[in-house]
Design an enzyme around this catalytic site. Structure first.
Site, PDB file in Angstrom:
ATOM      1  CG  ASP A 208      44.726  -0.858  78.632  1.00 48.00           C
ATOM      2  OD1 ASP A 208      44.243   0.224  78.248  1.00 48.00           O
ATOM      3  OD2 ASP A 208      45.792  -1.324  78.197  1.00 48.00           O
TER       4      ASP A 208
ATOM      5  CG  PHE B  12      48.020  -3.154  72.621  1.00 54.83           C
ATOM      6  CD1 PHE B  12      47.565  -2.853  71.348  1.00 54.83           C
ATOM      7  CD2 PHE B  12      49.185  -2.562  73.067  1.00 54.83           C
ATOM      8  CE1 PHE B  12      48.264  -1.964  70.535  1.00 54.83           C
ATOM      9  CE2 PHE B  12      49.886  -1.667  72.266  1.00 54.83           C
ATOM     10  CZ  PHE B  12      49.428  -1.369  70.997  1.00 54.83           C
TER      11      PHE B  12
ATOM     12  CE1 TYR C 243      48.555   6.403  72.131  1.00 55.38           C
ATOM     13  CE2 TYR C 243      49.805   7.178  74.014  1.00 55.38           C
ATOM     14  CZ  TYR C 243      49.376   6.143  73.213  1.00 55.38           C
ATOM     15  OH  TYR C 243      49.748   4.861  73.496  1.00 55.38           O
ATOM     16  CE  LYS C 244      45.820   3.950  71.647  1.00 56.39           C
ATOM     17  NZ  LYS C 244      45.986   2.720  72.401  1.00 56.39           N
TER      18      LYS C 244
ATOM     19  NE  ARG D 257      42.438   0.549  65.118  1.00 58.97           N
ATOM     20  CZ  ARG D 257      43.239   0.789  66.151  1.00 58.97           C
ATOM     21  NH1 ARG D 257      43.101   0.107  67.281  1.00 58.97           N
ATOM     22  NH2 ARG D 257      44.203   1.675  66.072  1.00 58.97           N
TER      23      ARG D 257
HETATM   24  C1  LIG Z   1      47.388   2.203  72.571  1.00 60.59           C
HETATM   25  C2  LIG Z   1      47.537   1.087  73.548  1.00 60.59           C
HETATM   26  C3  LIG Z   1      48.705   0.936  74.322  1.00 60.59           C
HETATM   27  C4  LIG Z   1      49.897   1.841  74.097  1.00 60.59           C
HETATM   28  O1  LIG Z   1      50.698   1.953  75.222  1.00 60.59           O
HETATM   29  P1  LIG Z   1      51.804   3.104  75.389  1.00 60.59           P
HETATM   30  O2  LIG Z   1      52.632   2.593  76.496  1.00 60.59           O
HETATM   31  O3  LIG Z   1      51.086   4.384  75.722  1.00 60.59           O
HETATM   32  O4  LIG Z   1      52.540   3.233  74.095  1.00 60.59           O
HETATM   33  C5  LIG Z   1      48.735  -0.066  75.268  1.00 60.59           C
HETATM   34  N1  LIG Z   1      47.671  -0.897  75.447  1.00 60.59           N
HETATM   35  C6  LIG Z   1      46.559  -0.796  74.705  1.00 60.59           C
HETATM   36  C7  LIG Z   1      45.413  -1.721  74.943  1.00 60.59           C
HETATM   37  C8  LIG Z   1      46.466   0.185  73.724  1.00 60.59           C
HETATM   38  O5  LIG Z   1      45.377   0.275  72.971  1.00 60.59           O
END
Ligand SMILES: *Cc1c(COP(=O)(O)O)cnc(C)c1O
Length: 410
Positions: A196, A125, A221-222, A369
């Site tokens: 992560d 990400f 939040y997921k 997705r």
């Molecule tokens: C959703 C997601 C994030 C989001 O990070 P925030 O700092 O909470 O906004 C980061 N890394 C991955 C792999 C994600 O899927």
């Protein structure tokens, strides 16, 4: 091919079916985006109302003591710990995922002062890549961040690698890595391992203890349904507590915050990773959302998730043969809790489906997705979602010029 009646029969005997009642859902919508933002639970709504109306409105500042606000980050960490296979005292809920990663990366670099390389996945990400490069940039020595293809990890592992940071379930494809196996390869060269869990926590069983994971971070939040922008969590294995330093210290991670000392002395345990005042209202929503896990284990969720995602793949392939490419691995051990379909007009497919009452999301460049969240999804939902996907594709609704311009959140 399975019929809708057969799906309804599966729902009728599904031990998880009653949990749907815990969620606030509109029956007209099939929500396949719980991997992006989990829905509201009744418990979360009640907990937020209690915190706002009583603890805040009536208790005011006394609630920091009387309502135990100060301990919320560690208390919720302890509630979350079993979901990732951690012990009490190893998890903290604070900040957001990207900030949590920054703390762990910065701390880890200081534990391997003679090493100069961080490895991460080129498909990671973007936020993870930005933050690891930034922390490396501000480190006390030259650090090279190598963004590599994850299946070439072995070729890059050597005794100059300080840290490996990988996302356990790929946000685009839903491919899941082997937690224990990768961690042990990383440890074999003396490097530290940071995972992560953005798309893993609440979605798949995790055993950080058994896999000997050093550090991990995730969002809530997921699949944990903590609400938009709810605080993230970090995991620090007990052996590193009191050893790993918080590179972003603040007053509430101090051993004696109300002594106002100018020298920083870290608190013990996970409290040392707190920087600032906890977001009490946001934490209340997560506190409520975690209640659903009193009734279910991650193994139960995993078993149903695999059946739901297999059902989706089978129905799409049977009804729409040749229309989509499957980006998600078929093998169960390599699959998270989402299914990603490739299509040249994937954005249009997702938008047209939303208009047909099925919410998924689009990930650049060509991925539609769909997240499968067994706490509230029914087998008939999967059946109906594919039915509507067929309608979209056969009518050409996804090719509408209205979908030529993308919205800011896809
Ligand atoms: C959703 C997601 C994030 C989001 O990070 P925030 O700092 O909470 O906004 C980061 N890394 C991955 C792999 C994600 O899927």
């Amino acid at each position: 091919m399975i019929t809708r009646d057969e799906c309804a029969a599966l729902d009728a005997v599904d031990p998880l079916a009653p949990l749907r009642e815990e969620f606030i859902l509109d029956d007209a919508t099939i929500y396949l985006d719980g991997n992006s933002l989990g829905p509201l639970t009744r418990s979360a709504r009640e907990r937020v109302a209690t915190v706002v109306d009583h603890e805040w409105a009536e208790g005011l500042v006394s609630s920091w003591n009387a309502a135990g606000w100060m301990a919320t980050p560690t208390r919720l960490g302890d509630r979350l710990a079993p979901l990732i296979g951690a012990h009490v005292g190893e998890v903290l809920v604070a900040d957001t995922l990207t900030i949590g990663l920054a703390k762990l990366i910065g701390g880890a670099l200081a534990l391997r002062r003679d090493r100069h390389v961080i490895l991460t996945d080129i498909a990671n990400f973007h936020s993870d890549i930005y933050i690891v490069r930034a922390v490396a940039h501000f480190a006390d020595r030259d650090i090279v961040v190598k963004t590599i293809a994850r299946d070439e990890l072995d070729a890059h592992l050597d005794d100059d690698v300080a840290l490996v940071m990988l996302t356990h379930v790929d946000f685009r494809t839903g491919e899941m890595l082997d937690l224990a196996e990768v961690t042990s390869r990383v440890h074999a060269v003396g490097a530290l391992m940071l995972w992560d869990f953005a798309h893993s926590a609440g979605a798949v069983p995790l055993d950080v203890t058994g896999a000997n994971v050093d550090f991990a971070a995730g969002c809530t939040y997921k699949y944990l349904n903590g609400g938009p922008g709810s605080p993230g969590f970090i995991y620090v294995r007990a052996a590193f507590q009191g050893v790993l330093e918080n590179p972003l210290p603040g007053w509430l991670g101090h051993a004696r915050p109300f002594d106002f000392e100018l020298e920083y002395t870290p608190a013990s345990g996970m409290q040392a990773f707190v920087t600032s005042s906890p977001s009490i209202v946001a934490l209340a929503a997560l506190d409520g959302a975690l209640d659903v896990w009193k009734h279910v284990t991650t193994d139960d969720v995993r078993a149903k998730s695999l059946v739901l995602s297999d059902l989706f793949i089978d129905l799409v392939e049977a009804r729409l043969a040749g229309v989509f490419g499957l980006a998600t691995p078929r093998e169960h051990v390599r699959r998270g809790s989402q299914v990603s379909l490739r299509h040249a007009h994937a954005y249009g497919v997702v938008q047209a489906l939303i208009e047909h009452g099925v919410v998924g999301d689009f990930r650049d460049p060509d991925i539609a997705r769909f997240g499968f969240t067994p706490l509230y999804l029914r087998y008939v939902d999967v059946y109906d979602a594919v039915e509507r996907l067929v309608e979209v594709v056969e009518s050409g609704a996804h090719l509408s010029p209205r979908f030529a311009v993308r919205q800011s959140v896809t």
